[in-house]
Design an enzyme around this catalytic site. Sequence first.
Site, PDB file in Angstrom:
ATOM      1  N   ARG A 132       0.848  -1.192   0.000  1.00 40.07           N
ATOM      2  CA  ARG A 132       0.000   0.000   0.000  1.00 40.07           C
ATOM      3  C   ARG A 132       0.883   1.241   0.000  1.00 40.07           C
ATOM      4  O   ARG A 132       1.087   1.871   1.040  1.00 40.07           O
ATOM      5  CB  ARG A 132      -0.949  -0.029   1.195  1.00 40.07           C
ATOM      6  CG  ARG A 132      -1.943  -1.191   1.145  1.00 40.07           C
ATOM      7  CD  ARG A 132      -2.743  -1.291   2.420  1.00 40.07           C
ATOM      8  NE  ARG A 132      -1.906  -1.688   3.547  1.00 40.07           N
ATOM      9  CZ  ARG A 132      -2.330  -1.797   4.794  1.00 40.07           C
ATOM     10  NH1 ARG A 132      -3.585  -1.530   5.091  1.00 40.07           N
ATOM     11  NH2 ARG A 132      -1.514  -2.173   5.759  1.00 40.07           N
ATOM     12  N   ARG A 162      11.432   5.213   4.347  1.00 34.28           N
ATOM     13  CA  ARG A 162      11.808   6.627   4.217  1.00 34.28           C
ATOM     14  C   ARG A 162      12.468   7.157   5.487  1.00 34.28           C
ATOM     15  O   ARG A 162      13.316   8.049   5.432  1.00 34.28           O
ATOM     16  CB  ARG A 162      10.589   7.453   3.832  1.00 34.28           C
ATOM     17  CG  ARG A 162      10.155   7.177   2.390  1.00 34.28           C
ATOM     18  CD  ARG A 162       9.134   8.179   1.905  1.00 34.28           C
ATOM     19  NE  ARG A 162       7.829   7.967   2.490  1.00 34.28           N
ATOM     20  CZ  ARG A 162       7.066   8.925   2.992  1.00 34.28           C
ATOM     21  NH1 ARG A 162       7.490  10.175   3.020  1.00 34.28           N
ATOM     22  NH2 ARG A 162       5.880   8.642   3.483  1.00 34.28           N
ATOM     23  N   ASP A 197       2.328   4.964  -0.411  1.00 35.20           N
ATOM     24  CA  ASP A 197       1.729   6.236  -0.014  1.00 35.20           C
ATOM     25  C   ASP A 197       1.812   7.251  -1.145  1.00 35.20           C
ATOM     26  O   ASP A 197       2.366   6.992  -2.205  1.00 35.20           O
ATOM     27  CB  ASP A 197       2.454   6.776   1.223  1.00 35.20           C
ATOM     28  CG  ASP A 197       1.627   7.811   1.965  1.00 35.20           C
ATOM     29  OD1 ASP A 197       0.474   8.072   1.567  1.00 35.20           O
ATOM     30  OD2 ASP A 197       2.144   8.384   2.943  1.00 35.20           O
TER      31      ASP A 197
END
Length: 270
Positions: free
Chosen positions: A66, A209, A68
């Site tokens: 999923r 990240r 972003d």
Amino acid sequence: MSAPGGVEQGTRESVPVRYRARAEYDGTEFAGFQVQPGARTVQGALEAALAHLSGGIRQPVDGAGRTDAGVHAEGQVIAFTYSGRLSAAGLAEALNGLLPPDVAIRDLRRAARGFHPRYAARFREYRYTVWNGPRSPLRERTALWMRTRLDTDSMAQAAQAFVGRHDFSAFGGADPQPVRNVVHVRVRREGHLVTIDVRADAFLRGMVRRMVAALLEVGRGKMESTAVAAALADRRPAFGGVAAPAKGLSLRRVVLGRRPGRASGEHEER
């Protein structure tokens, strides 16, 4: 056997068939993969195209990750059920003709009944790309630009702290099951291009990240490589929870296969 026009002979429109495919997309103008009310998403674009070929009936399109807003993919795995008469080749061609320019599918094939890519994924691999040289407009959408030369040797050394099975609470969103198994982290430089590849069984929200943000600080000489291991062990949000911009991240590859001990509530990089 398929008839001209990609229609499969002997296949009745009412017989549902499960398919899987790889999806590639530029995530710049998407609010992420997962459908959200009032937002443009990858899943929404795929489901709209499929509905056009299914008499307006919307079928869910499942993904292995999923991603972003702003995150790209070249190896996302999707699956859906189709009850029409097009062959696999005809269906792939039709879908690609209906999808917007920033999404495409490839390698469409039949899958086992009940196949779900999220639960079939053994490993997922993300790549973060940094353009470490003069400004390059051609890389603006898919790489983070950093003018200061990065010390990739120090980054690679610091990255080894992430390898193994750890509680990644310090580098991810809150999760009742924060333990993840990172198989490898590789930092490489080719000219001005620096890539950080991370492969794991699953990821916490924002995990890659946040890992990259820490490694970039090491590469800039702002932080010792040992600080990464210390932050991981501390389990509190590392370095204020800072995360690298989404545009440099891409879901590069999904390896399918059985994985023991899978948690039903696993999140993916967002």
